[in-house]
Scaffold this active site. Structure first.
Site, PDB file in Angstrom:
ATOM      1  N   HIS A 262      12.989  -4.050 -18.143  1.00 28.92           N
ATOM      2  CA  HIS A 262      12.421  -2.645 -17.766  1.00 28.92           C
ATOM      3  C   HIS A 262      13.676  -1.971 -17.086  1.00 28.92           C
ATOM      4  O   HIS A 262      13.694  -1.971 -15.695  1.00 28.92           O
ATOM      5  CB  HIS A 262      11.280  -2.914 -16.693  1.00 28.92           C
ATOM      6  CG  HIS A 262      10.732  -1.613 -16.245  1.00 28.92           C
ATOM      7  ND1 HIS A 262      10.209  -0.544 -17.341  1.00 28.92           N
ATOM      8  CD2 HIS A 262      10.362  -1.116 -15.148  1.00 28.92           C
ATOM      9  CE1 HIS A 262       9.701   0.452 -16.551  1.00 28.92           C
ATOM     10  NE2 HIS A 262       9.879   0.134 -15.001  1.00 28.92           N
TER      11      HIS A 262
ATOM     12  N   ALA B 190       0.891  -1.316  -0.098  1.00 25.82           N
ATOM     13  CA  ALA B 190      -0.020   0.018  -0.164  1.00 25.82           C
ATOM     14  C   ALA B 190       0.886   1.228  -0.051  1.00 25.82           C
ATOM     15  O   ALA B 190       0.663   2.215   0.654  1.00 25.82           O
ATOM     16  CB  ALA B 190      -0.976   0.043   1.159  1.00 25.82           C
TER      17      ALA B 190
ATOM     18  N   ARG C 267      13.591   2.462  -5.074  1.00 25.50           N
ATOM     19  CA  ARG C 267      14.936   2.922  -5.343  1.00 25.50           C
ATOM     20  C   ARG C 267      14.972   4.436  -4.871  1.00 25.50           C
ATOM     21  O   ARG C 267      14.007   5.039  -5.245  1.00 25.50           O
ATOM     22  CB  ARG C 267      15.441   2.613  -6.701  1.00 25.50           C
ATOM     23  CG  ARG C 267      14.639   3.319  -7.805  1.00 25.50           C
ATOM     24  CD  ARG C 267      15.265   2.970  -9.320  1.00 25.50           C
ATOM     25  NE  ARG C 267      14.297   3.424 -10.355  1.00 25.50           N
ATOM     26  CZ  ARG C 267      14.671   3.767 -11.383  1.00 25.50           C
ATOM     27  NH1 ARG C 267      16.176   3.668 -11.751  1.00 25.50           N
ATOM     28  NH2 ARG C 267      13.892   4.296 -12.553  1.00 25.50           N
TER      29      ARG C 267
ATOM     30  N   SER D 152       6.740  -4.641  -8.936  1.00 24.75           N
ATOM     31  CA  SER D 152       7.898  -4.506  -7.817  1.00 24.75           C
ATOM     32  C   SER D 152       9.112  -4.748  -8.808  1.00 24.75           C
ATOM     33  O   SER D 152       9.199  -5.570  -9.658  1.00 24.75           O
ATOM     34  CB  SER D 152       7.981  -5.453  -6.772  1.00 24.75           C
ATOM     35  OG  SER D 152       7.105  -5.479  -6.052  1.00 24.75           O
TER      36      SER D 152
ATOM     37  N   ARG E  69      17.058  -0.105 -11.187  1.00 28.95           N
ATOM     38  CA  ARG E  69      16.120  -0.946 -10.420  1.00 28.95           C
ATOM     39  C   ARG E  69      16.785  -2.443  -9.892  1.00 28.95           C
ATOM     40  O   ARG E  69      16.566  -2.957  -8.993  1.00 28.95           O
ATOM     41  CB  ARG E  69      15.110  -1.403 -11.442  1.00 28.95           C
ATOM     42  CG  ARG E  69      14.291  -0.144 -12.180  1.00 28.95           C
ATOM     43  CD  ARG E  69      13.462  -0.540 -13.157  1.00 28.95           C
ATOM     44  NE  ARG E  69      12.535   0.879 -13.611  1.00 28.95           N
ATOM     45  CZ  ARG E  69      12.971   1.632 -14.583  1.00 28.95           C
ATOM     46  NH1 ARG E  69      14.033   1.619 -15.234  1.00 28.95           N
ATOM     47  NH2 ARG E  69      12.006   2.567 -14.686  1.00 28.95           N
TER      48      ARG E  69
END
Length: 316
Positions: free
Chosen positions: A175, A9, A82, A119, A88
């Site tokens: 990514h 959250a 990060r 994530s 990442r």
């Protein structure tokens, strides 16, 4: 869809929940987080926007993983974010431990769900979930290329002055800094972007796309992006919930596509009610293939680190 649970959250999880509620993409949204009171407070805050945005789905929060029960889709946003200057991949070791715990909770309480990994590093953690769960690949996919493609489309709109509604882009690969924007497959209302933008400016847009998340992180300083990531996740959820069978670049497990196996990374996928229904193989020219192979090597490097981390954890 009846129930979607978001694990984590934080800002991405909260934004995602807000958009899903506004679009009424399910009847119940659940937020799960380890911080006491946080998921309940966020859920209540979102629920109270219902009269303004005219939705009536329920929104609940809890620290108890049993809230996962009956989830048809689980969106994983949990993990260490990060900081400026970090890649990442730098958060891999911390986030592997978190995702392993999350995976075990999903296996216990939502064994029939689909999982959308957000994530970071998302390619490696999607792979990790697949290895730990043993699920078929259609039920496991990650968010990456949808966000990267939207960033590229925004940059093209800024460059040309054209509406983003007419711009279609494609970004492949991991990514991260080695992602592969493919301008040959980018168009403005069907017309190649090279008609409107010089090669030099296209190259600049490609590089800015690769650094899109880092640019926002450097400017905000205390937070990475969360509005666009939340919207990107919602676009994927919409494709699944409404069985749109949209062609979107997602992190998927490769089983021979693009000549690769035992790997998860961004490729064009068909998303529908069954999840990641199929992968579309594009014919890449030599330059695109070289960029794609460099991205593959980067993701495989993270997977090798993942295996080393796992070995260390087993010895502890």
């Amino acid at each position: 869809m009846n129930k979607i649970t978001i694990i984590g959250a934080g800002r991405v999880g909260e934004t995602t929940a807000q958009i899903l509620a506004e679009k009424e993409l399910c009847r119940e949204i659940a937020l799960l987080d380890v911080r006491e009171g946080i998921p309940e407070g966020i859920a209540l805050d979102i629920l109270q926007t219902g009269p303004f945005f005219e939705f009536d789905c329920s929104v609940n929060g809890s620290n108890d993983p049993q809230i996962l029960r009956d989830s048809e889709l689980v969106i994983v946003t949990a993990g260490l974010a990060r900081k400026p200057g970090m890649s990442r991949s730098d958060v891999l070791e911390a986030n592997v431990r978190i995702i392993d715990a999350v995976t075990d909770q999903i296996l216990e309480y939502a064994p029939d769900a689909m999982v959308l990994m957000v994530s970071n590093p998302v390619d490696t953690l999607t792979y990790r979930f697949a290895q730990r769960s043993g699920w078929e690949r259609r039920r496991i996919f990650g968010q990456a290329g949808v966000l990267d493609a939207s960033r590229m489309a925004s940059f093209i709109a800024q460059e040309t002055g054209f509406s983003t509604l007419d711009i279609t882009t494609m970004v492949l690969g991991g990514h991260g800094d080695t992602m592969v924007p493919v301008p040959r497959f980018c168009t403005i209302n069907g017309i190649p972007i090279s008609t409107f933008i010089s090669e030099e400016r296209i190259a600049a847009i490609m590089e800015r796309t690769r650094q899109g998340g880092a640019e926002i992180l450097a400017l905000r300083k205390n937070s990475s992006a969360y509005d666009a990531p939340g919207a990107a996740v919602a676009a994927m959820v919409d494709a699944i919930v409404n069985n749109r069978r949209r062609l979107l670049s997602c992190v998927a497990l490769l089983e021979g596509e693009y000549g690769e196996t035992d790997l998860a990374m961004g490729v064009p996928c068909i998303l529908g009610e069954k999840g990641m229904e199929s992968i579309v193989e594009l014919s890449l020219n030599p330059g695109e293939r070289a960029d794609f192979d460099r991205s593959v090597a980067s993701v495989r490097g993270d997977i090798d680190r993942l295996r080393a981390i796992s070995s260390t954890q087993e010895l502890e």
